[in-house]
Design a protein around this motif. Structure first.
Motif, PDB file in Angstrom:
ATOM      1  N   LEU A  96       0.894  -1.290  -0.035  1.00 43.24           N
ATOM      2  CA  LEU A  96       0.082   0.132   0.075  1.00 43.24           C
ATOM      3  C   LEU A  96       0.668   1.411   0.050  1.00 43.24           C
ATOM      4  O   LEU A  96       0.720   2.197  -0.775  1.00 43.24           O
ATOM      5  N   VAL A  97       1.742   1.305   0.798  1.00 44.54           N
ATOM      6  CA  VAL A  97       2.704   2.477   1.164  1.00 44.54           C
ATOM      7  C   VAL A  97       3.334   2.846  -0.284  1.00 44.54           C
ATOM      8  O   VAL A  97       3.475   3.791  -0.947  1.00 44.54           O
ATOM      9  N   ASP A  98       4.106   1.851  -0.948  1.00 45.84           N
ATOM     10  CA  ASP A  98       4.625   1.745  -2.290  1.00 45.84           C
ATOM     11  C   ASP A  98       3.793   2.315  -3.297  1.00 45.84           C
ATOM     12  O   ASP A  98       4.299   3.268  -4.014  1.00 45.84           O
ATOM     13  N   PHE A  99       2.537   1.958  -3.355  1.00 46.53           N
ATOM     14  CA  PHE A  99       1.689   2.509  -4.317  1.00 46.53           C
ATOM     15  C   PHE A  99       1.363   3.893  -4.132  1.00 46.53           C
ATOM     16  O   PHE A  99       1.284   4.608  -5.193  1.00 46.53           O
ATOM     17  N   PHE A 100       1.078   4.405  -2.806  1.00 48.14           N
ATOM     18  CA  PHE A 100       0.892   5.664  -2.787  1.00 48.14           C
ATOM     19  C   PHE A 100       2.014   6.667  -2.927  1.00 48.14           C
ATOM     20  O   PHE A 100       2.084   7.717  -3.130  1.00 48.14           O
ATOM     21  N   ASP A 106       4.240  10.136  -9.102  1.00 52.15           N
ATOM     22  CA  ASP A 106       3.770  10.095 -10.656  1.00 52.15           C
ATOM     23  C   ASP A 106       2.103   9.982 -10.592  1.00 52.15           C
ATOM     24  O   ASP A 106       1.785   8.686 -10.248  1.00 52.15           O
ATOM     25  N   PRO A 107       1.137  11.146 -10.406  1.00 51.09           N
ATOM     26  CA  PRO A 107      -0.104  10.847 -10.495  1.00 51.09           C
ATOM     27  C   PRO A 107      -0.735  10.153 -11.461  1.00 51.09           C
ATOM     28  O   PRO A 107      -1.779   9.592 -11.155  1.00 51.09           O
ATOM     29  N   SER A 108      -0.028   9.927 -12.452  1.00 49.73           N
ATOM     30  CA  SER A 108      -0.521   8.881 -13.446  1.00 49.73           C
ATOM     31  C   SER A 108      -0.794   7.339 -12.917  1.00 49.73           C
ATOM     32  O   SER A 108      -1.328   6.498 -13.751  1.00 49.73           O
ATOM     33  N   GLN A 109       0.192   7.222 -11.979  1.00 51.05           N
ATOM     34  CA  GLN A 109       0.109   5.778 -11.539  1.00 51.05           C
ATOM     35  C   GLN A 109      -1.226   5.380 -10.938  1.00 51.05           C
ATOM     36  O   GLN A 109      -1.646   4.245 -11.231  1.00 51.05           O
TER      37      GLN A 109
END
Length: 179
Positions: A96-100, A106-109
């Motif tokens: 979860l932390v890695d994703f956010f 990079d907001p496109s993620q």
């Protein structure tokens, strides 16, 4: 969890949503979370199918769900969501932390995973796909019944019981046309 919220100053950063029984409200909740670029986390120990996972992904929410049961098949890890192991909480937290953190850089993620989830749903979990599969299975079953020598009386009794228990009441509830 509340201690972790205090320790890492996460108050106001996420919401706990208890079990919801109102389907309309569920859809609205998913949309509110998606509109705020949030995520859906379903950390069940085991989930037979994963309807909430499908619902969340249908609303475009990046979804983190158990790697046990249905969600393991629904989600393509890293493309349409993420698998988390409910028995390894620290590992799940890291995912979860890695994703956010990636989303912050990079907001496109967020959009990439959101679109990946929607693509997966449209490829595998629409009503049209379900109905086509059901009709195919029905056809196969019907053909099998036709060529086999099974006792058709048992099938007839089953259909009559099903009608009496379910469809008879529904049919009686339909209002008649007034002339």
């Amino acid at each position: 969890m509340y201690e972790l919220i205090d320790t890492y100053k996460l108050n106001g950063q996420f919401r706990w949503i208890s079990s919801q029984m109102n389907r309309v409200r569920n859809g609205e909740l998913y949309r509110v979370i998606a509109d705020s670029k949030g995520a859906f986390v379903q950390p069940a120990v085991y989930e037979a199918f994963g309807l909430t996972v499908v619902e969340a992904m249908t609303c475009g929410l990046p979804t983190f769900a158990t790697c046990k049961g249905g969600p393991a098949e629904i989600i393509v890890d890293g493309k349409s969501g993420y698998h988390i192991d409910p028995y390894h909480g620290e590992q799940a937290a890291e995912i979860l932390v890695d994703f956010f953190e990636k989303c912050k850089k990079d907001p496109s993620q967020w959009d990439k995973i959101s679109q990946g989830g929607l693509k997966r749903i449209y490829e595998k979990y629409t009503w049209q796909i379900y109905s086509e599969r059901l009709l195919t299975l029905t056809g196969v079953y019907g053909f099998w019944k036709h060529v086999s020598n099974l006792d058709r009386l048992e099938s007839r009794r089953y259909i009559e019981m099903f009608y009496a228990l379910k469809y008879n009441k529904l049919a009686e509830a339909v209002p008649l046309a007034v002339e």
